[in-house]
Design an enzyme around this catalytic site. Structure first.
Site, PDB file in Angstrom:
ATOM      1  N   HIS A  55       0.834  -1.188   0.000  1.00 55.67           N
ATOM      2  CA  HIS A  55       0.000   0.000   0.000  1.00 55.67           C
ATOM      3  C   HIS A  55       0.880   1.253   0.000  1.00 55.67           C
ATOM      4  CE1 HIS A  55      -3.687  -2.286   1.836  1.00 55.67           C
ATOM      5  NE2 HIS A  55      -3.219  -2.835   0.730  1.00 55.67           N
ATOM      6  N   GLU A  57       1.508   3.716   2.044  1.00 56.88           N
ATOM      7  CA  GLU A  57       2.351   4.054   3.187  1.00 56.88           C
ATOM      8  C   GLU A  57       3.635   3.215   3.195  1.00 56.88           C
ATOM      9  OE1 GLU A  57      -2.019   4.210   4.632  1.00 56.88           O
ATOM     10  OE2 GLU A  57      -0.805   3.147   3.143  1.00 56.88           O
ATOM     11  N   CYS A  83      -4.754   1.276   6.762  1.00 54.60           N
ATOM     12  CA  CYS A  83      -5.525   0.075   7.073  1.00 54.60           C
ATOM     13  C   CYS A  83      -5.061  -0.526   8.402  1.00 54.60           C
ATOM     14  CB  CYS A  83      -5.429  -0.943   5.949  1.00 54.60           C
ATOM     15  SG  CYS A  83      -3.788  -1.628   5.680  1.00 54.60           S
ATOM     16  N   ALA A 172     -26.330   7.390 -33.696  1.00 58.80           N
ATOM     17  CA  ALA A 172     -26.115   6.613 -34.924  1.00 58.80           C
ATOM     18  C   ALA A 172     -27.165   7.031 -35.942  1.00 58.80           C
ATOM     19  CB  ALA A 172     -26.220   5.114 -34.649  1.00 58.80           C
ATOM     20  N   SER A 178     -22.286   4.660 -37.109  1.00 58.34           N
ATOM     21  CA  SER A 178     -21.963   5.582 -36.014  1.00 58.34           C
ATOM     22  C   SER A 178     -20.486   5.958 -35.965  1.00 58.34           C
ATOM     23  CB  SER A 178     -22.357   4.954 -34.670  1.00 58.34           C
ATOM     24  OG  SER A 178     -21.626   3.753 -34.443  1.00 58.34           O
ATOM     25  N   ARG A 194     -12.585   4.308 -19.255  1.00 55.70           N
ATOM     26  CA  ARG A 194     -12.657   2.837 -19.184  1.00 55.70           C
ATOM     27  C   ARG A 194     -11.588   2.306 -18.236  1.00 55.70           C
ATOM     28  NH1 ARG A 194     -12.911   0.312 -25.333  1.00 55.70           N
ATOM     29  NH2 ARG A 194     -14.939   1.210 -25.972  1.00 55.70           N
ATOM     30  N   ASP A 210     -22.384  -3.541 -33.392  1.00 53.86           N
ATOM     31  CA  ASP A 210     -21.070  -2.909 -33.555  1.00 53.86           C
ATOM     32  C   ASP A 210     -19.895  -3.862 -33.386  1.00 53.86           C
ATOM     33  OD1 ASP A 210     -22.502  -0.552 -33.859  1.00 53.86           O
ATOM     34  OD2 ASP A 210     -22.233   0.058 -31.760  1.00 53.86           O
ATOM     35  N   ARG A 217      -7.360   0.463 -25.052  1.00 54.03           N
ATOM     36  CA  ARG A 217      -6.290   0.410 -26.050  1.00 54.03           C
ATOM     37  C   ARG A 217      -5.635   1.768 -26.296  1.00 54.03           C
ATOM     38  NH1 ARG A 217     -10.736  -1.536 -28.203  1.00 54.03           N
ATOM     39  NH2 ARG A 217     -10.926   0.082 -29.798  1.00 54.03           N
ATOM     40  N   SER A 232     -29.897 -11.395 -22.276  1.00 54.35           N
ATOM     41  CA  SER A 232     -30.915 -12.220 -21.619  1.00 54.35           C
ATOM     42  C   SER A 232     -31.068 -13.592 -22.255  1.00 54.35           C
ATOM     43  CB  SER A 232     -32.257 -11.481 -21.625  1.00 54.35           C
ATOM     44  OG  SER A 232     -32.166 -10.306 -20.859  1.00 54.35           O
TER      45      SER A 232
END
Length: 379
Positions: A55, A57, A83, A172, A178, A194, A210, A217, A232
């Site tokens: 961590h 510290e 922590c 689009a 698009s 992202r 798409d 990247r 689904s």
């Protein structure tokens, strides 16, 4: 330099260090630490490493040791409470106590149940003075770790919905074309968002239309976010590009017994059955499952159906809208919405920030119906 001024300067440096943990430390929070003395000398700096690594510290203490600089009697400025528990690494509060520090300045208390003030209590019990940052610094530390706080305090990730549209709100053309409405600069900026996320979410409509990769990247990253598809009926083709990109893929479905299941499993996809009403995926259950696996921020890049569903349900915490100076006339909007009878039935969004990115604008907006969640200053 006055103590308050030095505290602000060192905490600002620690926040800058914490930014280097973006795309690296998840599911752990992004933390930075500076160790120095009251006269302005700096002995060590550090930020949280990958999960299982040291961590902030400990990295700062090692930095000082490597330079041969003694830290006994020094001050540590850290963006989150050290922590106090044994996880993959020993407690950071114990490391600071053993090093003989005299003072620790903390931007925010850690709400994680195994810490939750215990780190501060143990430092004080060892005779170390513990002070808190001013509220504006604390709020910056909270914003940097908004997903971590959301997961720990609400049991769900911070959901950020990204859209890219023309000035007249089209994502689009009617024929599905698009590429590209927004600029290369906006697309690179989108990849930076992202990178912040533990997972990137899309819907089956976007996969079929798409065939996106949904990996990071266009900016450097150490870690690829998990890619999640809401599908689904398991219509994701085994040839989908997102199954080829580096990293892992999870497909949320209403039933993992559909004919496409064996082929997707053979391609390495994890199938997650979360049946909801009308044979659709239960989105609330999906958010809870993602939080349980350590996803702090969920970045959504989806079509108008899933985008609209998240917004209507109040599950979107933030909208990141890239708007190009382009008029398309007809085409697809960025949300599927039931027909309204009055303007007042629409969903209001509050403008939080606006930035120019290349020739485009990036708007950060908060939906009025989002689940209440906000910053509380430390006490």
């Amino acid at each position: 330099m006055a103590q308050a001024e030095l505290d602000r300067q060192r905490l600002t440096e620690a926040l800058e260090l914490a930014l280097a943990a973006v795309g690296l430390s998840d599911p752990n929070p992004r933390v930075g630490c500076v160790i120095g003395n009251a006269t302005g000398a700096v002995f060590g700096r550090g930020h949280t490493q990958q999960a299982g690594g040291p961590h902030a510290e400990v990295v700062a203490l090692r930095d000082a040791a490597a330079a041969g600089l003694p830290v006994r009697g020094a001050t540590a400025w850290v963006t989150l409470e050290p922590c106090a528990h044994h996880g993959r690494t020993p407690p950071c509060c114990d490391a600071l106590i053993a090093a003989g520090l005299a003072r620790v300045v903390v931007a925010l208390a850690d709400p994680f149940p195994q810490v939750a003030g215990e780190g501060i209590a143990r430092l004080r019990a060892a005779g170390i003075q513990v002070d808190f940052a001013p509220p504006d610094i604390a709020e910056q530390a909270w914003a940097l770790n908004i997903g971590f706080f959301s997961r720990v305090q609400r049991g769900r990730p911070w959901v950020r919905v990204k859209v890219a549209s023309s000035l007249d709100g089209r994502t689009a053309l009617d024929n599905g074309a698009s590429q590209w409405i927004t600029s290369p600069e906006a697309r690179a900026d989108g990849h930076a968002w992202r990178r912040r996320a533990g997972a990137v979410l899309t819907g089956i409509g976007t996969v079929l239309a798409d065939d996106p990769r949904l990996d990071v990247r266009l900016v450097p990253t150490v870690r690829q976010p998990l890619r999640v598809v809401v599908d689904s009926a398991l219509r994701t083709p085994p040839t989908a590009k997102l199954l080829d990109a580096p990293g892992s893929v999870c497909i949320a479905t209403a039933d993992d017994g559909f004919p496409g299941a064996p082929g997707l499993r053979a391609r390495g996809a994890e199938l997650l059955a979360l049946p909801g009403p009308a044979a659709q995926v239960d989105l609330r259950a999906l958010l809870a499952r993602l939080a349980a696996r350590g996803v702090n921020e969920l970045h959504v890049e989806a079509g108008q159906g899933l985008t609209g569903a998240l917004l209507r349900a109040g599950l979107a915490d933030e909208v990141l809208a890239y708007v190009a100076p382009l008029l398309l006339g007809g085409g697809r909007g960025w949300v599927a919405w039931p027909e309204l009878q009055t303007v007042g039935q629409g969903l209001r969004l509050r403008l939080q920030d606006v930035q120019r990115v290349g020739p485009d604008l990036r708007l950060q907006l908060a939906p009025d119906n989002a689940t209440p969640f906000g910053f509380s200053p430390p006490t």
